[in-house]
Design a protein around this motif. Structure first.
Motif, PDB file in Angstrom:
ATOM      1  N   LEU A 115       1.073  -0.856  -0.002  1.00 38.64           N
ATOM      2  CA  LEU A 115       0.361   0.230   0.029  1.00 38.64           C
ATOM      3  C   LEU A 115       0.669   0.794  -0.314  1.00 38.64           C
ATOM      4  O   LEU A 115       1.832   1.627   1.011  1.00 38.64           O
ATOM      5  CB  LEU A 115      -0.648   0.094   0.906  1.00 38.64           C
ATOM      6  N   TRP A 116       0.983   1.763  -1.287  1.00 41.98           N
ATOM      7  CA  TRP A 116       1.834   3.229  -1.634  1.00 41.98           C
ATOM      8  C   TRP A 116       0.847   4.488  -0.401  1.00 41.98           C
ATOM      9  O   TRP A 116       0.015   4.380  -0.055  1.00 41.98           O
ATOM     10  CB  TRP A 116       1.908   3.358  -2.645  1.00 41.98           C
ATOM     11  N   THR A 117       2.242   5.363   0.260  1.00 42.87           N
ATOM     12  CA  THR A 117       1.683   6.422   1.204  1.00 42.87           C
ATOM     13  C   THR A 117       2.177   7.106   1.172  1.00 42.87           C
ATOM     14  O   THR A 117       3.616   6.778   1.285  1.00 42.87           O
ATOM     15  CB  THR A 117       1.019   5.454   2.768  1.00 42.87           C
ATOM     16  N   PHE A 118       1.838   8.567   2.198  1.00 49.23           N
ATOM     17  CA  PHE A 118       2.583  10.044   2.188  1.00 49.23           C
ATOM     18  C   PHE A 118       2.834   9.156   3.259  1.00 49.23           C
ATOM     19  O   PHE A 118       3.642  10.052   4.022  1.00 49.23           O
ATOM     20  CB  PHE A 118       2.547  10.850   1.832  1.00 49.23           C
ATOM     21  N   ASP A 119       2.183   8.912   4.304  1.00 58.54           N
ATOM     22  CA  ASP A 119       2.009   8.807   5.869  1.00 58.54           C
ATOM     23  C   ASP A 119       3.471   7.971   5.933  1.00 58.54           C
ATOM     24  O   ASP A 119       3.823   7.013   5.979  1.00 58.54           O
ATOM     25  CB  ASP A 119       0.514   8.273   6.238  1.00 58.54           C
ATOM     26  N   LYS A 120       4.144   9.135   6.979  1.00 58.11           N
ATOM     27  CA  LYS A 120       5.477   8.676   7.347  1.00 58.11           C
ATOM     28  C   LYS A 120       5.222   7.306   8.347  1.00 58.11           C
ATOM     29  O   LYS A 120       5.916   5.921   8.515  1.00 58.11           O
ATOM     30  CB  LYS A 120       6.740   9.436   8.413  1.00 58.11           C
ATOM     31  N   SER A 121       4.063   7.035   8.874  1.00 59.23           N
ATOM     32  CA  SER A 121       4.011   6.177  10.044  1.00 59.23           C
ATOM     33  C   SER A 121       3.164   5.323   9.946  1.00 59.23           C
ATOM     34  O   SER A 121       3.213   3.946  10.128  1.00 59.23           O
ATOM     35  CB  SER A 121       2.468   6.796  11.382  1.00 59.23           C
ATOM     36  N   ALA A 122       1.986   5.574   8.672  1.00 59.97           N
ATOM     37  CA  ALA A 122       1.661   3.970   7.932  1.00 59.97           C
ATOM     38  C   ALA A 122       2.473   3.548   7.126  1.00 59.97           C
ATOM     39  O   ALA A 122       2.646   2.130   7.160  1.00 59.97           O
ATOM     40  CB  ALA A 122       0.396   4.164   7.029  1.00 59.97           C
ATOM     41  N   ALA A 123       3.490   4.182   6.725  1.00 60.18           N
ATOM     42  CA  ALA A 123       5.229   3.422   6.017  1.00 60.18           C
ATOM     43  C   ALA A 123       5.305   2.384   6.895  1.00 60.18           C
ATOM     44  O   ALA A 123       6.230   1.403   6.241  1.00 60.18           O
ATOM     45  CB  ALA A 123       5.529   4.543   5.223  1.00 60.18           C
ATOM     46  N   LYS A 124       5.861   2.667   8.109  1.00 59.68           N
ATOM     47  CA  LYS A 124       6.037   1.654   9.087  1.00 59.68           C
ATOM     48  C   LYS A 124       5.770   0.493   9.383  1.00 59.68           C
ATOM     49  O   LYS A 124       6.577  -1.123   9.560  1.00 59.68           O
ATOM     50  CB  LYS A 124       6.688   2.461  10.365  1.00 59.68           C
ATOM     51  N   VAL A 125       4.935   0.445   8.819  1.00 58.36           N
ATOM     52  CA  VAL A 125       3.906  -1.323   9.209  1.00 58.36           C
ATOM     53  C   VAL A 125       4.104  -1.945   7.954  1.00 58.36           C
ATOM     54  O   VAL A 125       4.248  -1.891   6.465  1.00 58.36           O
ATOM     55  CB  VAL A 125       2.281  -0.717   8.877  1.00 58.36           C
ATOM     56  N   ILE A 126       3.695  -3.069   8.274  1.00 57.96           N
ATOM     57  CA  ILE A 126       4.623  -4.397   7.424  1.00 57.96           C
ATOM     58  C   ILE A 126       3.338  -4.164   6.396  1.00 57.96           C
ATOM     59  O   ILE A 126       2.508  -4.373   6.757  1.00 57.96           O
ATOM     60  CB  ILE A 126       4.783  -5.778   8.228  1.00 57.96           C
ATOM     61  N   GLY A 127       3.792  -4.006   4.986  1.00 58.25           N
ATOM     62  CA  GLY A 127       2.408  -4.059   3.930  1.00 58.25           C
ATOM     63  C   GLY A 127       1.946  -3.307   3.615  1.00 58.25           C
ATOM     64  O   GLY A 127       2.011  -2.287   2.265  1.00 58.25           O
ATOM     65  N   ALA A 128       3.738  -1.421   4.417  1.00 60.49           N
ATOM     66  CA  ALA A 128       3.358  -0.832   3.258  1.00 60.49           C
ATOM     67  C   ALA A 128       4.704  -0.044   2.939  1.00 60.49           C
ATOM     68  O   ALA A 128       5.384  -0.456   3.930  1.00 60.49           O
ATOM     69  CB  ALA A 128       2.349   0.269   4.328  1.00 60.49           C
ATOM     70  N   GLN A 129       3.964   0.677   2.037  1.00 62.93           N
ATOM     71  CA  GLN A 129       5.743   1.509   1.496  1.00 62.93           C
ATOM     72  C   GLN A 129       5.243   3.227   1.228  1.00 62.93           C
ATOM     73  O   GLN A 129       4.647   3.503   0.589  1.00 62.93           O
ATOM     74  CB  GLN A 129       5.867   1.278   0.296  1.00 62.93           C
ATOM     75  N   LEU A 130       6.513   3.855   1.500  1.00 60.24           N
ATOM     76  CA  LEU A 130       6.807   5.760   1.523  1.00 60.24           C
ATOM     77  C   LEU A 130       6.778   5.933   0.051  1.00 60.24           C
ATOM     78  O   LEU A 130       7.828   5.448  -0.205  1.00 60.24           O
ATOM     79  CB  LEU A 130       7.857   5.832   2.549  1.00 60.24           C
ATOM     80  N   ILE A 131       5.990   6.716  -0.271  1.00 55.63           N
ATOM     81  CA  ILE A 131       6.908   7.236  -1.687  1.00 55.63           C
ATOM     82  C   ILE A 131       7.042   8.772  -0.677  1.00 55.63           C
ATOM     83  O   ILE A 131       6.955   9.092  -0.017  1.00 55.63           O
ATOM     84  CB  ILE A 131       5.060   7.619  -1.739  1.00 55.63           C
ATOM     85  N   ARG A 132       8.564   8.616  -1.798  1.00 55.20           N
ATOM     86  CA  ARG A 132       9.122   9.878  -1.078  1.00 55.20           C
ATOM     87  C   ARG A 132       9.191  10.878  -2.157  1.00 55.20           C
ATOM     88  O   ARG A 132       8.936  10.862  -3.485  1.00 55.20           O
ATOM     89  CB  ARG A 132      10.576   8.916  -1.083  1.00 55.20           C
ATOM     90  N   ASN A 133       9.305  12.833  -1.890  1.00 53.57           N
ATOM     91  CA  ASN A 133       8.961  13.415  -2.582  1.00 53.57           C
ATOM     92  C   ASN A 133      10.267  13.571  -3.353  1.00 53.57           C
ATOM     93  O   ASN A 133      10.598  14.683  -2.844  1.00 53.57           O
ATOM     94  CB  ASN A 133       8.297  14.286  -1.616  1.00 53.57           C
ATOM     95  N   ARG A 134      10.715  13.140  -3.960  1.00 54.42           N
ATOM     96  CA  ARG A 134      12.594  13.673  -4.593  1.00 54.42           C
ATOM     97  C   ARG A 134      12.360  13.913  -5.590  1.00 54.42           C
ATOM     98  O   ARG A 134      11.651  12.960  -6.487  1.00 54.42           O
ATOM     99  CB  ARG A 134      13.280  12.875  -3.842  1.00 54.42           C
TER     100      ARG A 134
END
Length: 134
Positions: A115-134
């Protein structure tokens, strides 16, 4: 199978309106006596968690306890129950909110990861991944 709305579960959990609590208990008792279970849509569970926190000031431990008790009630059947149980465990163990944990659990149950997300807390959960703003 009859279903319950969030406001019925809120009365059942919070006991803030004695008249509605009594009506909810009568309805549940009648359904059980007739051999019926009551269906809880996943959206009702999600809203219930939010109402308990936002309207009634429940802390995380109290939310976890309330939802766990409902999940174990024989008279209730939850939509996506396995995903809800996984979400509850992810919520218990991490810093992401319950809604994010549920999104991740439902996506995982569907075999759609991450589950792609911009939410840093959610991205720490197994199954989610942070979208980086670069």
């Amino acid at each position: 199978m009859p279903s319950l709305d969030t406001n019925v579960l809120v009365r059942y959990v919070v006991h803030d309106d004695s008249g509605q609590l009594a009506a909810a208990k009568r309805l549940i008792a009648r359904c059980v006596a007739e051999g019926q279970t009551l269906f809880i849509p996943v959206t009702v569970t999600l809203e219930l968690e939010w109402v308990l926190r936002a309207s009634f000031g429940y802390e995380k431990d109290s939310v976890l306890r309330a939802l766990s008790n409902l999940f174990s009630a024989a008279e209730l059947t939850f939509e996506s129950e396995r995903a809800l149980e996984v979400a509850l465990q992810l919520y218990r163990e991490g810093s992401a909110d319950f809604a994010d944990c549920l999104h991740i659990a439902l996506a995982s149950e569907a075999g759609e990861r991450p589950l792609w997300t911009f939410d840093k807390s959610a991205a720490k959960v197994i199954g989610a991944q942070l979208i980086r703003n670069r």
